[in-house]
Design a protein around this motif. Sequence first.
Motif, mmCIF file in Angstrom:
data_model
loop_
_atom_site.group_PDB
_atom_site.id
_atom_site.type_symbol
_atom_site.label_atom_id
_atom_site.label_comp_id
_atom_site.label_asym_id
_atom_site.label_seq_id
_atom_site.Cartn_x
_atom_site.Cartn_y
_atom_site.Cartn_z
ATOM 1 N N LEU A 67 50.156 96.971 22.481
ATOM 2 C CA LEU A 67 50.216 97.560 23.770
ATOM 3 C C LEU A 67 49.965 99.054 24.060
ATOM 4 C CD1 LEU A 67 51.016 96.935 26.604
ATOM 5 C CD2 LEU A 67 53.576 97.655 25.929
ATOM 6 N N LEU A 68 50.205 99.747 22.899
ATOM 7 C CA LEU A 68 49.660 101.295 22.941
ATOM 8 C C LEU A 68 48.183 101.431 22.619
ATOM 9 C CD1 LEU A 68 50.469 104.187 22.749
ATOM 10 C CD2 LEU A 68 50.612 103.957 20.135
ATOM 11 N N GLY A 69 47.790 100.495 21.933
ATOM 12 C CA GLY A 69 46.029 100.474 21.665
ATOM 13 C C GLY A 69 45.493 100.300 22.976
ATOM 14 N N LEU A 70 45.992 98.982 23.547
ATOM 15 C CA LEU A 70 45.472 98.834 24.956
ATOM 16 C C LEU A 70 45.608 99.715 25.889
ATOM 17 C CD1 LEU A 70 43.995 96.379 26.203
ATOM 18 C CD2 LEU A 70 46.181 95.272 26.748
ATOM 19 N N SER A 71 46.709 100.349 25.966
ATOM 20 C CA SER A 71 47.032 101.304 27.190
ATOM 21 C C SER A 71 46.052 102.595 26.854
ATOM 22 C CB SER A 71 48.311 101.860 27.084
ATOM 23 O OG SER A 71 49.307 100.781 27.242
ATOM 24 N N VAL A 72 45.869 102.845 25.400
ATOM 25 C CA VAL A 72 44.838 104.186 25.588
ATOM 26 C C VAL A 72 43.598 103.869 25.712
ATOM 27 C CG1 VAL A 72 44.027 105.473 23.356
ATOM 28 C CG2 VAL A 72 46.367 104.968 23.534
ATOM 29 N N PHE A 73 43.104 102.565 25.612
ATOM 30 C CA PHE A 73 41.609 101.888 25.862
ATOM 31 C C PHE A 73 41.487 101.986 27.200
ATOM 32 C CE2 PHE A 73 38.893 98.489 26.724
ATOM 33 C CZ PHE A 73 37.939 99.001 26.201
ATOM 34 N N ALA A 74 42.622 101.351 28.315
ATOM 35 C CA ALA A 74 42.387 101.528 29.424
ATOM 36 C C ALA A 74 42.549 102.957 29.938
ATOM 37 C CB ALA A 74 43.671 100.579 30.202
ATOM 38 N N THR A 87 41.256 105.527 28.771
ATOM 39 C CA THR A 87 39.903 106.193 28.458
ATOM 40 C C THR A 87 38.871 105.736 29.382
ATOM 41 O OG1 THR A 87 39.472 104.837 26.725
ATOM 42 C CG2 THR A 87 40.605 106.780 26.195
ATOM 43 N N LEU A 88 38.901 104.673 30.010
ATOM 44 C CA LEU A 88 37.926 103.757 30.564
ATOM 45 C C LEU A 88 38.170 104.284 32.235
ATOM 46 C CD1 LEU A 88 37.623 100.428 29.412
ATOM 47 C CD2 LEU A 88 36.020 102.577 29.153
ATOM 48 N N LEU A 89 39.630 104.595 32.715
ATOM 49 C CA LEU A 89 39.754 104.701 34.092
ATOM 50 C C LEU A 89 40.056 106.388 34.170
ATOM 51 C CD1 LEU A 89 42.554 102.150 34.423
ATOM 52 C CD2 LEU A 89 40.081 101.757 35.227
ATOM 53 N N THR A 90 39.702 106.759 35.556
ATOM 54 C CA THR A 90 40.201 108.264 35.879
ATOM 55 C C THR A 90 41.643 108.041 35.953
ATOM 56 O OG1 THR A 90 39.937 107.663 38.058
ATOM 57 C CG2 THR A 90 38.011 108.420 36.931
ATOM 58 N N SER A 91 42.230 109.183 35.959
ATOM 59 C CA SER A 91 43.916 109.298 36.093
ATOM 60 C C SER A 91 44.180 108.742 37.404
ATOM 61 C CB SER A 91 44.063 110.988 36.013
ATOM 62 O OG SER A 91 43.436 111.557 36.862
ATOM 63 N N CYS A 92 43.563 108.745 38.244
ATOM 64 C CA CYS A 92 44.271 108.406 39.536
ATOM 65 C C CYS A 92 44.084 106.834 39.624
ATOM 66 C CB CYS A 92 43.631 108.795 40.844
ATOM 67 S SG CYS A 92 43.621 110.399 41.168
ATOM 68 N N GLU A 93 43.063 106.073 39.042
ATOM 69 C CA GLU A 93 42.929 104.997 38.855
ATOM 70 C C GLU A 93 43.940 104.339 37.872
ATOM 71 O OE1 GLU A 93 39.048 104.304 37.740
ATOM 72 O OE2 GLU A 93 38.215 104.259 39.991
ATOM 73 N N ALA A 94 44.182 104.896 36.814
ATOM 74 C CA ALA A 94 45.036 104.798 35.664
ATOM 75 C C ALA A 94 46.561 104.576 36.382
ATOM 76 C CB ALA A 94 44.979 105.336 34.638
ATOM 77 N N ILE A 95 46.824 105.605 37.082
ATOM 78 C CA ILE A 95 48.267 105.578 37.817
ATOM 79 C C ILE A 95 48.380 104.568 38.678
ATOM 80 C CG2 ILE A 95 49.963 106.996 38.924
ATOM 81 C CD1 ILE A 95 49.749 108.072 36.328
ATOM 82 N N THR A 97 47.090 101.530 38.814
ATOM 83 C CA THR A 97 47.145 100.392 38.138
ATOM 84 C C THR A 97 48.565 100.424 37.578
ATOM 85 O OG1 THR A 97 44.706 100.416 37.462
ATOM 86 C CG2 THR A 97 46.252 98.964 36.011
ATOM 87 N N ILE A 98 48.957 101.158 37.051
ATOM 88 C CA ILE A 98 50.268 101.221 36.401
ATOM 89 C C ILE A 98 51.720 100.748 37.552
ATOM 90 C CG2 ILE A 98 52.134 102.607 35.223
ATOM 91 C CD1 ILE A 98 49.793 104.007 33.834
ATOM 92 N N PHE A 99 51.334 101.697 38.629
ATOM 93 C CA PHE A 99 52.275 101.372 39.641
ATOM 94 C C PHE A 99 52.153 100.121 40.296
ATOM 95 C CE2 PHE A 99 52.911 106.172 39.459
ATOM 96 C CZ PHE A 99 54.425 106.133 39.643
ATOM 97 N N LYS A 100 50.973 99.615 40.542
ATOM 98 C CA LYS A 100 50.813 98.002 40.954
ATOM 99 C C LYS A 100 51.345 97.236 40.346
ATOM 100 C CE LYS A 100 46.476 98.538 43.726
ATOM 101 N NZ LYS A 100 45.016 98.414 43.970
#
Length: 54
Positions: A6-13, A15-23, A25-28
């Motif tokens: 899960l940690l590796g997948l999170s780090v990978f995601a 790095t590919l997403l901008t910070s706003c997109e990452a947040i 995705t997490i909140f959705k």
Amino acid sequence: MKKFTLLGLSVFALTLLTSCEAIETIFKAGMWWGIILVVAIIGLVIWLFSRGRN
């Protein structure tokens, strides 16, 4: 071949997403898990009350 953690997948995601997109995705994901859990708990309570009346 290494298994993804899960940690590796999170780090990978992240790095590919901008910070706003990452947040976003997490909140959705969090919102949907919350909705599913609330509906499941309400359904369980209704089921328990209906069994108690019989």
